[in-house]
Design a protein around this motif. Sequence first.
Motif, short mmCIF file in Angstrom:
data_model
loop_
_atom_site.label_atom_id
_atom_site.label_comp_id
_atom_site.label_asym_id
_atom_site.label_seq_id
_atom_site.Cartn_x
_atom_site.Cartn_y
_atom_site.Cartn_z
N VAL A 165 0.84 -1.20 0.00
CA VAL A 165 0.00 0.00 0.00
C VAL A 165 0.87 1.25 0.00
CG1 VAL A 165 -1.78 1.26 1.26
CG2 VAL A 165 -1.85 -1.24 1.15
N ARG A 166 1.91 1.25 0.81
CA ARG A 166 2.81 2.41 0.85
C ARG A 166 3.51 2.60 -0.50
NH1 ARG A 166 6.41 1.28 6.03
NH2 ARG A 166 5.59 -0.83 5.79
N ALA A 167 3.94 1.50 -1.11
CA ALA A 167 4.60 1.61 -2.41
C ALA A 167 3.63 2.15 -3.46
CB ALA A 167 5.14 0.25 -2.82
N GLY A 168 2.35 1.73 -3.39
CA GLY A 168 1.36 2.25 -4.34
C GLY A 168 1.16 3.75 -4.18
N LYS A 169 1.11 4.25 -2.93
CA LYS A 169 0.97 5.68 -2.72
C LYS A 169 2.18 6.45 -3.24
CE LYS A 169 -2.14 5.58 1.28
NZ LYS A 169 -2.34 6.02 2.69
N VAL A 170 3.38 5.91 -3.00
CA VAL A 170 4.59 6.58 -3.50
C VAL A 170 4.57 6.62 -5.02
CG1 VAL A 170 7.10 6.38 -3.68
CG2 VAL A 170 5.98 6.01 -1.48
N PHE A 171 4.18 5.53 -5.67
CA PHE A 171 4.15 5.47 -7.13
C PHE A 171 3.14 6.49 -7.67
CE2 PHE A 171 2.92 3.73 -11.24
CZ PHE A 171 4.17 3.48 -11.81
N ASN A 172 1.98 6.58 -7.05
CA ASN A 172 0.95 7.51 -7.53
C ASN A 172 1.41 8.97 -7.37
OD1 ASN A 172 -0.77 5.41 -8.21
ND2 ASN A 172 -1.78 5.42 -6.21
N GLN A 173 2.12 9.27 -6.28
CA GLN A 173 2.61 10.64 -6.10
C GLN A 173 3.70 10.99 -7.11
OE1 GLN A 173 3.74 11.23 -2.03
NE2 GLN A 173 1.66 11.10 -1.24
N LEU A 174 4.50 9.99 -7.50
CA LEU A 174 5.48 10.23 -8.56
C LEU A 174 4.79 10.56 -9.88
CD1 LEU A 174 8.09 7.39 -7.80
CD2 LEU A 174 8.43 9.84 -7.46
N LEU A 175 3.66 9.91 -10.14
CA LEU A 175 2.91 10.21 -11.36
C LEU A 175 2.25 11.59 -11.27
CD1 LEU A 175 1.21 6.74 -12.00
CD2 LEU A 175 3.07 7.77 -13.32
N HIS A 217 4.47 14.41 -12.01
CA HIS A 217 5.00 14.33 -13.39
C HIS A 217 6.48 14.00 -13.42
CE1 HIS A 217 1.22 15.89 -15.06
NE2 HIS A 217 1.23 16.77 -14.08
N TRP A 218 6.96 13.29 -12.37
CA TRP A 218 8.29 12.70 -12.47
C TRP A 218 8.23 11.47 -13.36
CZ3 TRP A 218 11.61 12.85 -7.37
CH2 TRP A 218 11.70 14.17 -6.91
N LEU A 219 7.10 10.80 -13.36
CA LEU A 219 6.86 9.64 -14.21
C LEU A 219 5.61 9.88 -15.04
CD1 LEU A 219 7.43 6.75 -11.61
CD2 LEU A 219 9.12 7.76 -13.14
N GLU A 220 5.52 9.18 -16.15
CA GLU A 220 4.35 9.26 -17.01
C GLU A 220 3.87 7.84 -17.31
OE1 GLU A 220 5.33 11.43 -20.50
OE2 GLU A 220 5.99 13.24 -19.41
N ASP A 221 2.56 7.64 -17.18
CA ASP A 221 1.94 6.33 -17.46
C ASP A 221 1.46 6.34 -18.90
OD1 ASP A 221 0.75 3.91 -17.46
OD2 ASP A 221 -0.80 4.39 -15.97
N ARG A 222 2.05 5.47 -19.72
CA ARG A 222 1.72 5.44 -21.14
C ARG A 222 1.23 4.04 -21.51
NH1 ARG A 222 6.04 7.94 -25.05
NH2 ARG A 222 5.40 9.71 -23.75
N SER A 223 0.08 4.00 -22.14
CA SER A 223 -0.52 2.72 -22.57
C SER A 223 -0.46 2.64 -24.09
CB SER A 223 -1.98 2.62 -22.11
OG SER A 223 -2.05 2.71 -20.69
N VAL A 249 5.98 2.76 -18.04
CA VAL A 249 6.29 3.92 -17.21
C VAL A 249 7.42 4.69 -17.90
CG1 VAL A 249 7.18 4.71 -14.99
CG2 VAL A 249 5.60 2.80 -15.08
N VAL A 250 7.16 5.94 -18.27
CA VAL A 250 8.12 6.77 -19.01
C VAL A 250 8.74 7.79 -18.05
CG1 VAL A 250 8.44 8.32 -20.96
CG2 VAL A 250 6.80 6.45 -21.12
N ILE A 251 10.04 7.90 -18.11
CA ILE A 251 10.75 8.87 -17.28
C ILE A 251 10.53 10.26 -17.86
CG2 ILE A 251 12.97 9.56 -16.32
CD1 ILE A 251 11.97 6.87 -15.32
N SER A 252 10.10 11.21 -17.05
CA SER A 252 9.86 12.57 -17.53
C SER A 252 11.16 13.20 -18.01
CB SER A 252 9.25 13.41 -16.40
OG SER A 252 9.17 14.76 -16.79
N PRO A 253 11.14 13.93 -19.14
CA PRO A 253 12.38 14.57 -19.63
C PRO A 253 12.98 15.54 -18.61
CG PRO A 253 10.68 14.60 -21.32
CD PRO A 253 10.02 14.13 -20.06
N ALA A 254 12.15 16.16 -17.78
CA ALA A 254 12.67 17.11 -16.79
C ALA A 254 13.27 16.42 -15.58
CB ALA A 254 11.55 18.05 -16.33
N LEU A 255 13.03 15.11 -15.41
CA LEU A 255 13.54 14.40 -14.23
C LEU A 255 15.03 14.15 -14.32
CD1 LEU A 255 12.94 13.01 -11.53
CD2 LEU A 255 12.44 10.92 -12.80
#
Length: 493
Positions: free
Chosen positions: A77-87, A90-96, A104-110
């Motif tokens: 649960v904690r890992a899921g919250k951390v992952f969602n906050q990264l999204l 906009h440190w990460l981008e979810d691309r389907s 999971v795409v690394i943001s160019p600004a990261l």
Amino acid sequence: MEHLSHQLLKTLPEGFFRLLTNRLMPVFVDCADRLETAAGEAGRIELGEGRALVQQMVAAHPNFAWPEEDAATDIRVRAGKVFNQLLEAHWLEDRSESLHERWVVISPALRPLLNMLRELAADSIGELKTFADTLEGVCRTLETEGVLDAGHMSPDELRGTVNDLNNRLAHAISQLHSVEKIVHGFEQRQMQSCSGAETLHLFYTDFNEGQHMVCHDVLHRRGLLGRLYKARDVVREALENPFVQERLAEGLREDSNGVVADDSWRMAESELTRLLKALAGIRQRANAVDARIASFHQLSRQRFYYQSQMRGRRPEMAREFCDAINKYFAGQRFTDLDEAQFTKLTAPWRGILAPEVELFHGTASLRSPRRVRQPVTLDLADAKLPPPNEAEMERLRELMRVALTPARAAKLVRRMLPENGGSVTTAGMEISSGEMLLDLVAAASFNHIVSVEGALRWKTTLDHQPDDLERAQVRRDKLAGWMVERFTLTRTT
């Protein structure tokens, strides 16, 4: 000129830096670093693999002070919250790309943000070995004939050369900033040293083994300082040459479509000015590093003195000695003790290795009274003076006799010119002795005297004219056996 904050708002999503101020910042940074490394140059990773990496990093922080609402939850649960906050940041981008393929795409600004954080955290000095090579390459480039000559280089070549020089100098200055950061780290370590041996080891061994100690020395050893000054002259001439700026502006217009002529001129001047300031900034940054190293040396000396003198073996020996005194003379006062009792101090405590021990106590331990100097009589009635030295007195009399003084000159002026406004030339003077000739020389040397009789002023005027170039044309008079150039002596007041 647009502010930096406005430029960041245009290029970065809102709330991009929010995670850096969050109490979970260490977890966010470690997760982003692990995901960026796993994604590689492709910059993306499968969604399931990304979630698994985040869960591993959350598990790697078991002792982290999680918020109360998350501390009792499952690690997934904690890992899921951390992952969602990264999204969300906009440190990460979810691309389907399909129903069964999510990335999971690394943001160019990261990536620039992580590079900055890694640079701040780095304590390695391996890259500083290229500092001298970088500066020598810049000097070699600017020493090349026609390197910034508008007549020999195309606009694109000139633009590329200036851009490359700016990038290399920025890297060299960044290396010097790293040197200062490393020295600052040594200062922090020195403040935490626990013993004098550790302080000396850090100062003589750890600090002097790194390349950070030779970054500025190499400027003198290889003669790079003088070459940098010559390189500045080359850039300054290019900055003052309108043809070079025009050619560079043309290259900037070709490289950036849509740039108008006025903007390209300003950009060209800005690039050349930036290059000139960077060349001057090398010396300024090197001086700052020297000041930081000098500060570390002073800190090490003060730290060792404190550990060895104030907190070392000697204060411990003094405390043990005082404890022995308190134990041996328990229930007594210092004022009641005599010298014979103090000779027994070595009996209960034999650690002191001295033939005699003396301890000040009572009034003797107080500050010494101020000694007042007794008045001294200045009466010379009873003084016994030795007889004068006749030879020395004769020498002084001779010096006074031939001395040229205003009083001596006034005596001659009053004798020869009793009235104001009178004048006389050397041709009409009667000078028959050496004493009178000295009076005349004194009159030519001075022009006034103020005495109890009043002020007396006179002037001397040469007889010859400025165009009398030949000595034969200059009239002279014979006075007391000496040839004197003719002049006129006039009493003014």
